[in-house]
Structure formats: structure tokens, C-alpha cells
Motif scaffolding. Structure first.
Motif, PDB file in Angstrom:
ATOM      1  N   TYR A   1      20.028  76.478  42.309  1.00 40.39           N
ATOM      2  CA  TYR A   1      21.083  77.134  41.547  1.00 40.39           C
ATOM      3  C   TYR A   1      21.535  78.401  42.257  1.00 40.39           C
ATOM      4  O   TYR A   1      20.709  79.205  42.696  1.00 40.39           O
ATOM      5  CB  TYR A   1      20.603  77.522  40.150  1.00 40.39           C
TER       6      TYR A   1
ATOM      7  N   TYR B   1      24.798  81.577  41.997  1.00 38.76           N
ATOM      8  CA  TYR B   1      25.774  82.164  41.073  1.00 38.76           C
ATOM      9  C   TYR B   1      26.538  83.290  41.757  1.00 38.76           C
ATOM     10  O   TYR B   1      25.995  83.983  42.625  1.00 38.76           O
ATOM     11  CB  TYR B   1      25.057  82.772  39.856  1.00 38.76           C
TER      12      TYR B   1
ATOM     13  N   TYR C   1      29.432  79.100  39.518  1.00 34.25           N
ATOM     14  CA  TYR C   1      28.048  78.783  39.777  1.00 34.25           C
ATOM     15  C   TYR C   1      27.951  77.396  40.419  1.00 34.25           C
ATOM     16  O   TYR C   1      28.912  76.627  40.414  1.00 34.25           O
ATOM     17  CB  TYR C   1      27.204  78.864  38.506  1.00 34.25           C
TER      18      TYR C   1
ATOM     19  N   VAL D   1      24.953  74.119  41.020  1.00 30.48           N
ATOM     20  CA  VAL D   1      23.615  73.593  40.727  1.00 30.48           C
ATOM     21  C   VAL D   1      23.057  72.792  41.894  1.00 30.48           C
ATOM     22  O   VAL D   1      21.967  72.226  41.790  1.00 30.48           O
ATOM     23  CB  VAL D   1      23.602  72.748  39.435  1.00 30.48           C
TER      24      VAL D   1
ATOM     25  N   VAL E   1      16.297  75.521  35.795  1.00 29.52           N
ATOM     26  CA  VAL E   1      16.731  76.193  34.574  1.00 29.52           C
ATOM     27  C   VAL E   1      15.633  77.138  34.106  1.00 29.52           C
ATOM     28  O   VAL E   1      14.470  76.767  34.044  1.00 29.52           O
ATOM     29  CB  VAL E   1      17.022  75.154  33.478  1.00 29.52           C
TER      30      VAL E   1
ATOM     31  N   GLY F   1      14.496  79.688  35.591  1.00 28.48           N
ATOM     32  CA  GLY F   1      13.758  80.344  36.658  1.00 28.48           C
ATOM     33  C   GLY F   1      14.233  81.768  36.873  1.00 28.48           C
ATOM     34  O   GLY F   1      15.352  82.116  36.540  1.00 28.48           O
TER      35      GLY F   1
ATOM     36  N   ALA G   1      15.930  84.740  38.399  1.00 32.63           N
ATOM     37  CA  ALA G   1      17.087  84.857  39.282  1.00 32.63           C
ATOM     38  C   ALA G   1      16.868  85.992  40.260  1.00 32.63           C
ATOM     39  O   ALA G   1      16.471  87.092  39.877  1.00 32.63           O
ATOM     40  CB  ALA G   1      18.358  85.094  38.478  1.00 32.63           C
TER      41      ALA G   1
ATOM     42  N   TYR H   1      16.704  92.751  32.646  1.00 37.67           N
ATOM     43  CA  TYR H   1      16.865  93.212  34.010  1.00 37.67           C
ATOM     44  C   TYR H   1      17.118  94.718  34.000  1.00 37.67           C
ATOM     45  O   TYR H   1      17.749  95.258  33.091  1.00 37.67           O
ATOM     46  CB  TYR H   1      18.032  92.507  34.707  1.00 37.67           C
TER      47      TYR H   1
ATOM     48  N   ARG I   1      10.318  88.339  31.292  1.00 37.33           N
ATOM     49  CA  ARG I   1      10.896  87.022  30.970  1.00 37.33           C
ATOM     50  C   ARG I   1      10.161  86.450  29.758  1.00 37.33           C
ATOM     51  O   ARG I   1       8.935  86.540  29.662  1.00 37.33           O
ATOM     52  CB  ARG I   1      10.734  86.110  32.167  1.00 37.33           C
TER      53      ARG I   1
END
Lengths: 112, 119
Positions: A31, A33, A48, A50, A97, A99, A101, B37, B50
Motif C-alpha cells: 500500500y 499513499y 492511493y 494497493v 490493511v 499496518g 504507515a 500520530y 495503534r
């Protein structure tokens, strides 16, 4: 371990010019973005992807184009720059999904 | 459409004290992850914590913890023993997705809360 690398870090563009913001990641993330951040605001999703060959529009795609020919690279193209595109641009990548970033350092773009 | 609201544009805290940053969201998606964040003046985006929405246990990460209330769609961040280095803009960012895969877990950011830490 480079992570997500964006170039350039700063750029001044004249109205009507075009440019490409480069983004590359070395973590084999599927992924990727592109976000923009206007002063004092949160990040808004532009486009974005995938996976290689698959891209889709985010919240604010007008005036931008993307391509994803490889897993590593996800360039953002600005056509006919306008003052409204003055912003800080962030590229990010994640694995799957939900995860974490990872973000690049951002590109500060000014259109005059 | 999903929305994320951070109702506190600015917060301040004394060094060594505790502060809580608020976040609420609205979604009809079936599942999601939630992130906080941090963005210091260097503008680097740093993951603080998270939370997986299907887990009832609140996530903790050293001095950072969350209070996740799924029914209320609330996800607040608590910073204990605040340090000068905690001063930054903080963003709440859920990643919504659904079984059909159309949301793909894209992060949706709130407007941010500027945290000032006083010595």
C-alpha cells in the motif's frame, strides 16, 4: 534502511507549470499513499495504491495524477499548477490493511 | 463517509503532569484500526500508538495509553509524565476498511491538536 524517500524536499513552482513528486520505499509495502497537509490542518488523501498497476482516488484528487508501475515507486504528477496546490505533500506506505504507515519527510510546494 | 473530530485545537500541560487528547469518529464500516500520530516542528509523522478495534483491551506504549470506547466511537490519548519532547501536533487517524475491500484501510486524519508542554 531508507524507509520512504521523497524528493524534492522544497519546490517553488509558477502557475501553470507541471512537476512530478517522487516517492520510493524499500520495505516491499503493497500500500502506498499521497497526502497533502495545508497549514494548521490534518492530512487529506489525494491518491492511493494497493499494488503495482492499481491506483484509486482519495478525498482531493483534482489537479493530480499518479501511476504505480513498480512496488517501490509511486510518483505524484501535478499538471497546470495552481496556488491552491500550495501545501506540504507526504508520501506514505504500509503493509496490508491496518499496518503501521511509514511517512516520508514531506515536500513543501509553493505555487506563485 | 467517515469523519474524524478532534475537538481541542490546542492543549497545554506542565512537565511531569498528565494530559488527555480527545478524538471521536463516525463510520459505518465493519472494522478498523486506530492510530495516533505525532508531528513535531520537523514535520516528520511519528506513530505514537495503534489500537485494533476488535480488541477490548486498551493499547499502551510506555507513557502513552488510549481510552477506546467503541460504542461511543471515541479514541482518546493519555500522555503521562509529560516531557518537553512531547510538544507537537497530535493527529488521531482511524484506518477504516470493510470486508469488500473498498476502503483498503486508508488513514483518515482529524484536524489535529497542538500540545504545548510547559517546564
Amino acid at each position: 534502511n531508507a524507509g520512504v524517500t521523497q524528493t524534492p524536499k522544497f519546490r517553488i513552482l509558477k502557475i501553470g507549470q507541471s512537476m512530478t513528486l517522487q516517492c520510493t520505499q524499500d520495505m516491499n509495502h503493497n500500500y502506498m499513499y499521497w497526502y497533502r497537509q495545508d497549514p494548521g490542518m490534518g492530512l487529506k488523501l489525494i491518491y492511493y495504491s494497493v499494488g503495482a498497476g492499481i491506483t484509486d482516488k482519495g478525498e482531493v484528487p483534482n489537479g493530480y495524477n499518479v501511476s504505480r508501475s513498480t512496488t517501490e515507486d509511486f510518483p505524484l504528477r501535478l499538471e497546470l499548477a495552481a496556488p491552491s496546490q500550495t501545501s506540504v505533500y507526504f508520501c506514505a506506505s504500509s503493509y496490508g490493511v491496518g499496518g503501521k504507515a511509514f511517512f516520508g519527510q514531506g515536500t513543501r510546494l509553493t505555487v506563485v | 463517509a467517515q469523519t474524524v473530530t478532534q475537538s481541542q485545537p490546542e492543549m497545554s500541560v506542565q512537565e511531569a503532569e498528565t494530559v488527555t487528547l480527545s478524538c471521536t469518529y463516525d463510520t459505518s464500516e465493519s472494522d478498523y484500526y486506530l492510530f495516533w500520530y505525532k508531528q513535531p516542528p520537523s514535520r516528520q509523522m511519528i506513530l505514537v500508538i495503534r489500537q485494533e478495534a476488535y480488541k477490548q483491551q486498551n493499547a499502551t506504549e510506555n507513557r502513552f495509553s488510549v481510552n477506546f470506547q467503541k460504542a461511543a466511537k471515541s479514541f482518546s490519548l493519555k500522555i503521562s509524565d509529560s516531557q518537553l519532547g512531547d510538544a507537537a501536533m497530535y493527529f488521531c487517524a482511524p484506518a477504516f476498511f470493510n470486508a469488500g475491500g473498498t476502503s483498503y484501510g486508508k488513514l483518515t486524519f482529524g484536524q489535529g491538536t497542538i500540545l504545548t508542554v510547559h517546564p
